[in-house]
Each structure stands twice: as structure tokens, then as C-alpha cells.
Design a protein around this motif. Structure first.
Motif, PDB file in Angstrom:
ATOM      1  N   PRO A   1      41.774 -52.630 -16.781  1.00 61.46           N
ATOM      2  CA  PRO A   1      42.312 -51.643 -17.885  1.00 61.46           C
ATOM      3  C   PRO A   1      42.354 -50.467 -17.402  1.00 61.46           C
ATOM      4  N   LEU A   2      43.977 -49.418 -17.835  1.00 62.98           N
ATOM      5  CA  LEU A   2      43.460 -48.091 -17.335  1.00 62.98           C
ATOM      6  C   LEU A   2      42.386 -47.156 -18.246  1.00 62.98           C
ATOM      7  N   ASP A   3      42.178 -45.806 -17.972  1.00 62.91           N
ATOM      8  CA  ASP A   3      41.526 -45.023 -18.020  1.00 62.91           C
ATOM      9  C   ASP A   3      42.655 -43.936 -19.088  1.00 62.91           C
ATOM     10  N   ASP A   4      41.913 -43.815 -19.602  1.00 58.56           N
ATOM     11  CA  ASP A   4      42.037 -42.780 -20.889  1.00 58.56           C
ATOM     12  C   ASP A   4      43.688 -41.409 -20.326  1.00 58.56           C
ATOM     13  N   LEU A   5      44.548 -42.325 -20.050  1.00 60.19           N
ATOM     14  CA  LEU A   5      45.635 -40.936 -19.768  1.00 60.19           C
ATOM     15  C   LEU A   5      45.569 -39.849 -20.313  1.00 60.19           C
ATOM     16  N   SER A   6      44.427 -39.339 -21.458  1.00 58.62           N
ATOM     17  CA  SER A   6      45.392 -38.294 -22.310  1.00 58.62           C
ATOM     18  C   SER A   6      44.549 -37.172 -21.407  1.00 58.62           C
ATOM     19  N   SER A   7      43.097 -37.797 -21.300  1.00 60.14           N
ATOM     20  CA  SER A   7      42.666 -36.809 -19.952  1.00 60.14           C
ATOM     21  C   SER A   7      42.798 -36.737 -18.824  1.00 60.14           C
ATOM     22  N   MET A   8      43.790 -37.194 -18.542  1.00 62.84           N
ATOM     23  CA  MET A   8      43.917 -36.927 -16.494  1.00 62.84           C
ATOM     24  C   MET A   8      45.162 -35.884 -16.470  1.00 62.84           C
ATOM     25  N   SER A   9      44.760 -35.640 -15.068  1.00 65.80           N
ATOM     26  CA  SER A   9      45.455 -34.123 -14.695  1.00 65.80           C
ATOM     27  C   SER A   9      47.076 -34.960 -14.714  1.00 65.80           C
ATOM     28  N   ASP A  10      47.720 -33.557 -13.777  1.00 64.34           N
ATOM     29  CA  ASP A  10      49.170 -35.108 -13.736  1.00 64.34           C
ATOM     30  C   ASP A  10      49.072 -34.856 -12.263  1.00 64.34           C
ATOM     31  N   ALA A  11      48.198 -34.632 -10.882  1.00 68.62           N
ATOM     32  CA  ALA A  11      48.131 -34.975 -10.267  1.00 68.62           C
ATOM     33  C   ALA A  11      47.330 -36.696  -9.976  1.00 68.62           C
ATOM     34  N   GLN A  12      45.806 -36.630 -11.031  1.00 67.71           N
ATOM     35  CA  GLN A  12      45.678 -37.834 -10.585  1.00 67.71           C
ATOM     36  C   GLN A  12      46.878 -39.178 -11.724  1.00 67.71           C
ATOM     37  N   LEU A  13      47.930 -38.807 -12.684  1.00 66.15           N
ATOM     38  CA  LEU A  13      48.963 -39.528 -13.328  1.00 66.15           C
ATOM     39  C   LEU A  13      50.125 -39.817 -12.062  1.00 66.15           C
ATOM     40  N   LYS A  14      50.174 -38.241 -10.812  1.00 70.56           N
ATOM     41  CA  LYS A  14      50.551 -39.083  -9.663  1.00 70.56           C
ATOM     42  C   LYS A  14      49.869 -40.081  -9.073  1.00 70.56           C
TER      43      LYS A  14
END
Length: 210
Positions: free
Chosen positions: A81-94
Motif C-alpha cells: 500500500p502507498l503512503d499518504d501522497l499529500s504529505s510527500m515532497s516533490d523529491a519523494q514523489l519522484k
């Protein structure tokens, strides 16, 4: 006394034979009753068929349910399962996108390898089957091309048989014979007219001489 003993022995023999016959009849009746009891009547056959069909459907449903559960468990183990995307930064999303891309790439490579392995196994099975049939002397029927019966019938109609008369040629012959007959009749008429003319000419000359 001897006669009485002999008569008794004959009576005993008759009684024994009668008892044996009764025993055999009873055994035959018991066997028929047992066979009738355990015989499959049409009603029993119908019930047995329904029971077998019900058991088969239940087994198929159970196997299908097991496959679905195994597939679900496999997907849950592979896809975390994916973590909460709203709390991630751009680098973490990349980095997350890069990880998912690498995971997808590895999955596609594994799928390709498995498909290639299955194809190779199918080819090997086919080759071994052909070798076994060659050893046993069995001939594998090749896949024949289906030909529609209408085409065969049309081809037969188009090709005239040698035994059958050619009605077109016969008609032409009749027409040609009729033409010759007409020419002969015309020639005979011309001959008749020529004779009449000669007779008329000779008659005129005879009158002139007179």
C-alpha cells in the motif's frame, strides 16, 4: 425288510432332491431380490446424475474461489500500500515514481521470461509427442483444409463427364444436317425447274416448225 429299506432310501433321495430344488429356488429368489434392490432404476439414475452434477459444480466453484484467493494474496504481497501522497515532497514523489517504474519494468521482464519458457515447454512437448508416435508407429493425422461441398458440386457440374453425351454438339449436328437437307431440296427443285424449262423450250420450237 430289504424292500422297506430300499423304499425308504428312494423316498429320502426324492426328499433330498426336492429340498435341493427348493434351496436353489430360494437362492435364485434372494439373488433377484438383491439385484432388484440395488439395481439402478431410471429415477435412481436421474437422481445420481443430478448429484454428480451438483458435486462437480461445487468442486469447480471451490477451485475457482481458491484461485481467486491465491491471486489476491499474491497481488497483496507484491503491491504494497502507498503512503499518504499529500504529505510527500516533490523529491519523494519522484523517487516513488522511479521505484514504481522499476518494479513495473521488472514485472514485465519476468512476464516475458515466463511466456518464453512456456512456449519452449510447449514446443518440447510437441516434439516428444511426435517422437513417441514415431516409435509406436502411430500416424498423426494432419490438419486438413475444409472445403465446402457446394464448390465441389459446382466443379462437378462444370466438368462434363465422358460417358454423358454432349447435347450442344448434338444440337449443332442436327442443325448442320438440316442445312444439308435444305440444300438438297433446293437442288432437286432447281433440277425440276430446269426440266420444265427444257420441255417448254422444245414445245415452242416444235410449234414454230409447224
Amino acid at each position: 425288510m430289504a424292500d422297506e429299506d430300499r423304499a425308504l432310501t428312494e423316498d429320502e433321495k426324492k426328499a433330498r432332491k426336492k429340498a435341493d430344488r427348493e434351496r436353489k429356488r430360494q437362492e435364485a429368489r434372494d439373488a433377484a431380490e438383491k439385484k432388484k434392490r440395488f439395481a439402478l432404476t431410471p429415477e435412481k439414475k436421474r437422481k445420481l446424475r443430478l448429484l454428480i452434477m451438483k458435486m462437480a459444480t461445487d468442486n469447480l466453484k471451490g477451485e475457482q474461489q481458491k484461485r481467486l484467493e491465491a491471486r489476491k494474496n499474491f497481488i497483496e504481497q507484491r503491491l504494497k500500500p502507498l503512503d499518504d501522497l499529500s504529505s510527500m515532497s516533490d523529491a519523494q514523489l519522484k523517487s516513488l515514481c522511479q521505484d514504481l517504474h522499476n518494479q513495473l519494468k521488472a514485472t514485465e521482464e519476468n512476464r516475458y521470461d515466463f511466456e518464453l519458457k512456456v512456449r519452449k515447454q510447449d514446443y518440447d512437448i510437441n516434439e516428444l509427442t511426435i517422437k513417441i508416435n514415431d516409435i509406436k508407429g502411430k500416424f498423426v493425422k494432419p490438419s486438413l483444409k475444409k472445403v465446402s461441398k457446394t464448390e465441389q458440386k459446382l466443379n462437378k457440374i462444370k466438368k462434363p463427364k465422358e460417358d454423358e453425351p454432349n447435347f450442344i454438339n448434338m444440337a449443332n449436328l442436327k442443325q448442320s444436317t438440316n442445312k444439308f437437307a435444305l440444300k438438297e431440296e433446293q437442288a432437286e427443285e432447281e433440277k425440276i425447274n430446269f426440266r420444265d424449262q427444257v420441255q417448254l423450250k422444245s414445245a415452242k420450237e416444235h410449234k414454230e416448225e409447224e
